[in-house]
Enzyme design. Structure first.
Site, PDB file in Angstrom:
ATOM      1  N   HIS A 179       0.818  -1.211   0.000  1.00  0.00           N
ATOM      2  CA  HIS A 179       0.000   0.000   0.000  1.00  0.00           C
ATOM      3  C   HIS A 179       0.856   1.267   0.000  1.00  0.00           C
ATOM      4  O   HIS A 179       0.329   2.360  -0.184  1.00  0.00           O
ATOM      5  CB  HIS A 179      -0.903  -0.014   1.233  1.00  0.00           C
ATOM      6  CG  HIS A 179      -2.321   0.391   0.971  1.00  0.00           C
ATOM      7  ND1 HIS A 179      -2.910   0.412  -0.278  1.00  0.00           N
ATOM      8  CD2 HIS A 179      -3.298   0.805   1.828  1.00  0.00           C
ATOM      9  CE1 HIS A 179      -4.170   0.807  -0.170  1.00  0.00           C
ATOM     10  NE2 HIS A 179      -4.420   1.060   1.088  1.00  0.00           N
ATOM     11  N   ASN A 232      -6.825   6.436   4.012  1.00  0.00           N
ATOM     12  CA  ASN A 232      -8.244   6.700   3.784  1.00  0.00           C
ATOM     13  C   ASN A 232      -8.651   8.149   4.041  1.00  0.00           C
ATOM     14  O   ASN A 232      -9.794   8.517   3.797  1.00  0.00           O
ATOM     15  CB  ASN A 232      -9.097   5.767   4.637  1.00  0.00           C
ATOM     16  CG  ASN A 232      -8.899   4.318   4.248  1.00  0.00           C
ATOM     17  OD1 ASN A 232      -8.249   4.001   3.244  1.00  0.00           O
ATOM     18  ND2 ASN A 232      -9.444   3.418   5.029  1.00  0.00           N
ATOM     19  N   ASP A 243      -0.940   2.551  -5.269  1.00  0.00           N
ATOM     20  CA  ASP A 243      -0.891   1.137  -5.639  1.00  0.00           C
ATOM     21  C   ASP A 243      -2.199   0.738  -6.318  1.00  0.00           C
ATOM     22  O   ASP A 243      -3.200   1.440  -6.192  1.00  0.00           O
ATOM     23  CB  ASP A 243      -0.682   0.281  -4.385  1.00  0.00           C
ATOM     24  CG  ASP A 243      -1.799   0.465  -3.370  1.00  0.00           C
ATOM     25  OD1 ASP A 243      -2.610  -0.451  -3.212  1.00  0.00           O
ATOM     26  OD2 ASP A 243      -1.880   1.536  -2.734  1.00  0.00           O
ATOM     27  N   ASN A 296      -9.328   3.442  -1.789  1.00  0.00           N
ATOM     28  CA  ASN A 296      -9.882   4.334  -0.767  1.00  0.00           C
ATOM     29  C   ASN A 296      -9.156   5.667  -0.662  1.00  0.00           C
ATOM     30  O   ASN A 296      -9.761   6.687  -0.340  1.00  0.00           O
ATOM     31  CB  ASN A 296      -9.915   3.633   0.595  1.00  0.00           C
ATOM     32  CG  ASN A 296     -10.973   2.551   0.635  1.00  0.00           C
ATOM     33  OD1 ASN A 296     -11.989   2.631  -0.042  1.00  0.00           O
ATOM     34  ND2 ASN A 296     -10.726   1.523   1.425  1.00  0.00           N
TER      35      ASN A 296
END
Length: 192
Positions: free
Chosen positions: A22, A68, A93, A114
């Site tokens: 991530h 997020n 990513d 997100n």
């Protein structure tokens, strides 16, 4: 500021996330700062480094808001600098691309990411460029989160620098020669 760009690498803060899938956006910006002999400074909503290339300024931002909530950092820095959305590039990513594949797009939806979703909500538009870096999707059903925040394999780690250099070159092409040229140069399949 004409000739100024906000380049946002998405990731999660903290050493436990440093080598996770991530954090590809952070990894690219870290490689760019290192190659340019510049350092990140802790600022509001993130770590910021400034590069000057051929008379243009590149503001590299690693949000400190967690993935997020990345939109808070992007909205703040777009307003502060000020840089318009047309000079915003987000690096993230992508589960839908094989590991190492790269896709630059001029605009678009969040694609289920997100971080992108929050940025779109925070700034009120999808009209900004993004570079997605494939992390593959080699996980069993229900294990998506563990995969995404999981550590890169040793083989994947070996490829990160090559991927980062390609993305950096592509973003510079985007800034100096336009998105179409950068997409032709950058949008490739991963090498097996």
């Amino acid at each position: 500021m004409p000739g100024s760009y906000l380049i946002v690498g998405l990731g999660n803060i903290g050493p436990e996330y440093a080598s996770t899938r991530h954090n590809m956006g952070f990894m690219v910006l870290d490689a760019w700062a290192q190659a340019s002999d510049t350092v990140f400074e802790s600022r509001r909503y993130g770590d910021l480094a400034v590069l000057r290339i051929k008379g243009r300024e590149f503001y590299l931002l690693k949000p400190s808001t967690y993935m997020n909530l990345s939109g808070n950092a992007v909205r703040y820095w777009l307003g502060k600098l000020p840089i318009t959305e047309e000079n915003l590039m987000v690096i993230c990513d992508d589960l839908n691309l094989e590991f190492g594949a790269i896709r630059l797009r001029k605009k678009g939806s969040d694609g289920g990411h997100n971080g992108l979703k929050n940025i779109i909500e925070a700034i009120g538009t999808q009209e900004f460029a993004r570079t997605r870096i494939g992390i593959g999707n080699d996980f069993e059903k229900g294990n998506q989160i563990d995969f995404v925040i999981g550590e890169l394999t040793s083989r994947e780690k070996e490829q990160v620098d090559t991927i980062a250099q390609k993305v950096i070159k592509g973003i510079q092409t985007w800034a100096f020669e336009g998105a179409d040229r950068a997409m032709n140069e950058l949008n490739t399949r991963a090498k097996q």
